[in-house]
Design a protein around this motif. Structure first.
Motif, short mmCIF file in Angstrom:
data_model
loop_
_atom_site.label_atom_id
_atom_site.label_comp_id
_atom_site.label_asym_id
_atom_site.label_seq_id
_atom_site.Cartn_x
_atom_site.Cartn_y
_atom_site.Cartn_z
N PRO A 102 1.05 -1.25 0.24
CA PRO A 102 -0.22 0.00 0.22
C PRO A 102 1.13 1.50 0.32
N GLU A 103 0.14 2.22 -0.27
CA GLU A 103 1.13 3.67 -0.29
C GLU A 103 0.41 4.06 0.72
N ILE A 104 -0.21 3.76 1.22
CA ILE A 104 -1.34 4.56 2.39
C ILE A 104 -1.76 3.58 3.93
N VAL A 105 -0.63 3.68 5.09
CA VAL A 105 -1.39 2.40 6.14
C VAL A 105 -1.55 3.73 7.03
N LEU A 106 -3.29 2.84 7.19
CA LEU A 106 -3.77 3.28 8.70
C LEU A 106 -3.66 2.39 9.73
N PHE A 107 -3.01 3.23 10.93
CA PHE A 107 -3.06 2.09 11.79
C PHE A 107 -4.34 2.58 13.33
N ASP A 108 -5.36 2.13 13.40
CA ASP A 108 -6.55 2.11 14.52
C ASP A 108 -6.30 1.21 16.06
N GLU A 109 -5.37 2.53 16.70
CA GLU A 109 -4.67 1.81 17.89
C GLU A 109 -3.76 1.06 18.10
N PRO A 110 -2.41 1.09 17.49
CA PRO A 110 -1.92 -0.22 17.32
C PRO A 110 -1.35 -0.52 18.91
N ASP A 111 -1.46 0.19 19.99
CA ASP A 111 -1.52 -0.13 20.79
C ASP A 111 -2.00 -0.14 22.02
N SER A 112 -3.09 -0.57 21.55
CA SER A 112 -3.87 -1.44 22.23
C SER A 112 -4.56 -2.35 22.54
N GLY A 113 -3.98 -2.23 23.67
CA GLY A 113 -4.04 -3.69 24.80
C GLY A 113 -2.43 -4.49 24.69
N LEU A 114 -1.41 -3.10 24.13
CA LEU A 114 -0.17 -3.56 24.94
C LEU A 114 0.44 -3.27 25.90
N ASP A 115 1.75 -3.87 26.68
CA ASP A 115 1.56 -3.46 27.08
C ASP A 115 3.23 -2.17 26.90
N PRO A 116 4.30 -1.19 28.08
CA PRO A 116 4.58 -0.44 27.15
C PRO A 116 6.14 -0.71 26.20
N VAL A 117 6.21 -1.80 26.94
CA VAL A 117 7.85 -2.50 26.07
C VAL A 117 7.51 -3.24 25.00
N ARG A 118 5.94 -3.61 25.11
CA ARG A 118 5.74 -4.35 23.09
C ARG A 118 5.66 -3.63 22.53
N THR A 119 4.77 -1.69 23.12
CA THR A 119 4.11 -0.86 22.78
C THR A 119 5.80 0.30 21.90
N ALA A 120 6.95 -0.28 22.78
CA ALA A 120 7.97 0.21 22.61
C ALA A 120 8.50 -0.36 20.95
N PHE A 121 7.99 -1.90 21.24
CA PHE A 121 8.37 -2.78 20.16
C PHE A 121 8.16 -1.92 18.71
N LEU A 122 6.25 -1.98 18.84
CA LEU A 122 5.52 -1.62 17.62
C LEU A 122 5.88 0.07 17.01
N ASN A 123 6.53 0.47 17.72
CA ASN A 123 6.47 2.02 17.34
C ASN A 123 8.03 1.52 16.88
N GLN A 124 8.44 1.59 17.20
CA GLN A 124 10.46 1.23 16.50
C GLN A 124 9.66 0.36 14.83
N LEU A 125 9.01 -0.52 15.14
CA LEU A 125 8.63 -1.26 13.69
C LEU A 125 7.94 -0.34 12.88
N ILE A 126 7.02 0.37 13.91
CA ILE A 126 6.58 1.26 12.27
C ILE A 126 7.34 2.73 11.95
N ILE A 127 8.80 3.12 12.45
CA ILE A 127 9.37 3.52 12.00
C ILE A 127 10.55 2.94 11.07
N ASP A 128 10.51 1.82 11.27
CA ASP A 128 11.82 1.25 9.82
C ASP A 128 11.10 0.89 8.86
N LEU A 129 9.37 0.72 9.23
CA LEU A 129 8.91 0.16 7.64
C LEU A 129 8.47 0.85 7.29
#
Length: 318
Positions: A159-186
């Motif tokens: 896709p040329e546009i990616v929408l994330f609807d509350e990707p951190d919902s239900g995740l602990d702070p550590v998993r949220t940090a990993f997901l944020n890094q993944l978003i940056i890298d992607l």
């Protein structure tokens, strides 16, 4: 490369209830944007309107010259191929393993052979760190793994546009940090346009190029990250710095008595603006600006301690 989204005078109601009105903003091509707002301000409704799942009452959404608010179903179907969506809970098919979940859009929307499908699926599974888990069912994995599987599925059509609807919902702070890094890298890798709806203030302070804030049925502000993190606008300042003093209360808006009781209270100083999170390889993304550049261009003195390595990733007031 991602595409630009231009929103003009957008309004949406359900019956007599106005969700938000006269929203105008431009989401720049290839950049990461975050949309914030107190609960119930219509952030998810905004995402659904952008992709054409909900029709606005008025206004336009221009994507590559097509107004998806008024175009035909056929044109909307074609425009939707530009989108990938990560839903709040991953929205996995419970009876399918992760491989078949990720492969579903390819089988539904393309005529690729199974060998081509497998190559793409395994590439995306590798991209989100799920190689080896493709035979597992959604019920057999953690919430964080389901989020990553949902992200792999959102990416299989490039896709040329990616929408994330509350990707951190239900995740602990550590998993949220990993997901944020993944978003940056992607974003660094695929250069698509990202829009993230979240409640997480730390994510908003460190991840995006631009921040928007929905409040009291309108868009309070939208602009570069440094603009909002140095803003003295009461609702923006209160929300982005997680402060009690300000117009936002437990039921969204404080009443006149609550606001009057706060008159004369000295606001705490704005916390330092943290460094923006960088890709894992240390190479800046195309849309990433040097720290402090926006403040310098606009003659804004950032809070003391801003853009120091020791402040990177810290929560407000830390």
């Amino acid at each position: 490369m991602g595409v630009e989204i231009v929103v003009n005078d957008l309004s949406k109601s359900f019956g007599k209830q106005l969700i938000w009105g006269d929203v105008s903003l431009t989401i720049p091509a290839g950049e990461i944007c975050v949309m914030l707002g107190p609960s119930g301000t219509g952030k998810s409704v905004f995402l659904k309107t952008l992709i054409g799942l909900l029709k606005p009452d008025k206004g336009s959404i221009l994507i590559e010259g097509t107004d998806i608010a008024s175009c035909s179903e056929r044109d909307l179907y074609e425009i939707r191929k530009l989108f990938g969506v990560l839903f709040q809970d991953g929205a996995m098919f419970g009876s399918m393993n992760l491989y078949d979940n990720v492969a579903f859009p390819l089988r539904e929307h393309t005529k690729k052979s199974e060998s081509e499908v497998r190559a793409i699926v395994m590439e995306k599974m590798d991209l989100v760190g799920l190689l080896g888990a493709e035979d597992k069912l959604p019920g057999e994995i953690s919430g964080g793994m389901r989020k990553r599987a949902g992200l792999a599925r959102a990416l299989v059509l490039d896709p040329e546009i990616v929408l994330f609807d509350e990707p951190d919902s239900g995740l602990d702070p550590v998993r949220t940090a990993f997901l944020n890094q993944l978003i940056i890298d992607l974003n660094a890798q695929i250069d698509a346009t990202f829009l993230i709806v979240t409640h997480d203030v730390n994510t908003a302070r460190t991840v995006p190029d631009n921040i928007g804030l929905l409040y009291h049925r309108h868009l309070a502000m939208f602009g570069p990250r440094e603009q909002l993190l140095s803003s003295e606008e009461p609702v923006v300042r209160q929300f982005l710095n997680a402060q009690r003093v300000g117009p936002i209360g437990m039921s969204e808006e404080k009443d006149a008595d609550e606001l009057a009781s706060e008159e004369g209270q000295e606001l705490p100083p704005l916390p330092p603006i943290p460094l923006q999170q960088e890709p894992s390889n240390g190479i800046p993304r195309r849309s990433q600006r040097p720290p402090g550049e926006w403040c310098k261009e606009h003659g804004i003195t950032p809070p003391p301690g801003s853009f120091e390595t020791s402040n990177a990733g810290l929560a407000p007031g830390a």
